[in-house]
Scaffold this active site. Structure first.
Site, PDB file in Angstrom:
ATOM      1  N   HIS A  41      87.483   4.046 121.210  1.00 28.54           N
ATOM      2  CA  HIS A  41      86.378   4.654 120.472  1.00 28.54           C
ATOM      3  C   HIS A  41      85.840   3.651 119.462  1.00 28.54           C
ATOM      4  O   HIS A  41      86.475   2.631 119.198  1.00 28.54           O
ATOM      5  CB  HIS A  41      86.858   5.919 119.746  1.00 28.54           C
ATOM      6  CG  HIS A  41      87.892   5.619 118.710  1.00 28.54           C
ATOM      7  ND1 HIS A  41      89.236   5.512 119.017  1.00 28.54           N
ATOM      8  CD2 HIS A  41      87.790   5.336 117.388  1.00 28.54           C
ATOM      9  CE1 HIS A  41      89.904   5.201 117.925  1.00 28.54           C
ATOM     10  NE2 HIS A  41      89.062   5.079 116.914  1.00 28.54           N
ATOM     11  N   HIS A 128      83.276  -2.078 116.160  1.00 23.45           N
ATOM     12  CA  HIS A 128      84.210  -2.668 117.118  1.00 23.45           C
ATOM     13  C   HIS A 128      84.976  -1.567 117.839  1.00 23.45           C
ATOM     14  O   HIS A 128      84.979  -0.413 117.413  1.00 23.45           O
ATOM     15  CB  HIS A 128      85.208  -3.591 116.400  1.00 23.45           C
ATOM     16  CG  HIS A 128      86.184  -2.848 115.552  1.00 23.45           C
ATOM     17  ND1 HIS A 128      85.846  -2.361 114.300  1.00 23.45           N
ATOM     18  CD2 HIS A 128      87.467  -2.477 115.783  1.00 23.45           C
ATOM     19  CE1 HIS A 128      86.891  -1.727 113.793  1.00 23.45           C
ATOM     20  NE2 HIS A 128      87.881  -1.775 114.669  1.00 23.45           N
TER      21      HIS A 128
END
Length: 187
Positions: A41, A128
């Site tokens: 995620h 990220h």
């Protein structure tokens, strides 16, 4: 509940990245704990422990933030490490966001959490997706060189998720995640 707010890539994007990462995971290194695909995620706001009585107001704020957000395109690519490549604790792939909508969404979700009385981890937002965690600080230049070549497919982010994290209950004694709220972008 231990909570965070995230954008989760669709299955086809996860599968594409997984195929690229798999050869690296197949050469085990006892100091590298690879994250399982189902936990991938992009964290917008880490909230930590949140009392259950605050979750309704938090959810309402996140719903308002999602309602104002238009869907936007993202892709995964490149690589890096926190705090740095020579002394990494986390190995990640980056997120390409041409419009910087993700950065704006991180700000609005953090503001919604703060308004609900929930403290947000104050670290600077760096989009990220965590690929691995190190058991001890280590030089990950060999991983970054290879993973830096990765270019994932573009997808349209169209929803926001509030996710609970239960440490030690997931694959390989990592965290187990459950979506406790989900809101579509309607802007």
């Amino acid at each position: 509940m231990r909570l965070f707010v995230a954008v989760v890539p669709p299955v086809e994007v996860v599968e594409h990245l997984s195929e690229y990462v798999e050869p690296r995971r197949s050469h085990p290194d006892e100091d590298v704990r690879w994250a399982s695909d189902e936990t991938w995620h992009i964290t917008l706001a880490f909230l930590g422990e949140v009392p259950e009585w605050k979750t309704d107001e938090l959810g309402e704020g996140l719903e308002r933030a999602a309602a104002r957000q238009k869907p936007f395109d993202l892709s995964l690519g490149r690589a890096g490490a926190f705090p740095g490549v020579p002394n990494a604790r986390v190995l990640w792939t980056g997120v390409r966001d041409e419009t910087e909508a993700l950065k704006h969404l991180a700000m609005t979700t953090r503001a919604a959490a703060n308004k609900a009385g929930v403290t947000v981890d104050g670290r600077k937002f760096t989009p990220h997706l965590t690929l691995a965690r190190m058991r001890r600080p280590m030089d990950v230049v060999k991983y970054v060189r290879v993973l830096d070549e990765y270019q994932g497919p573009t997808w349209t982010a169209d929803r926001l998720q509030l996710i609970s994290s239960r440490l030690g209950e997931g694959p390989g004694h990592g965290a187990a995640y459950d979506t406790v709220g989900e809101w579509e972008f309607l802007g």
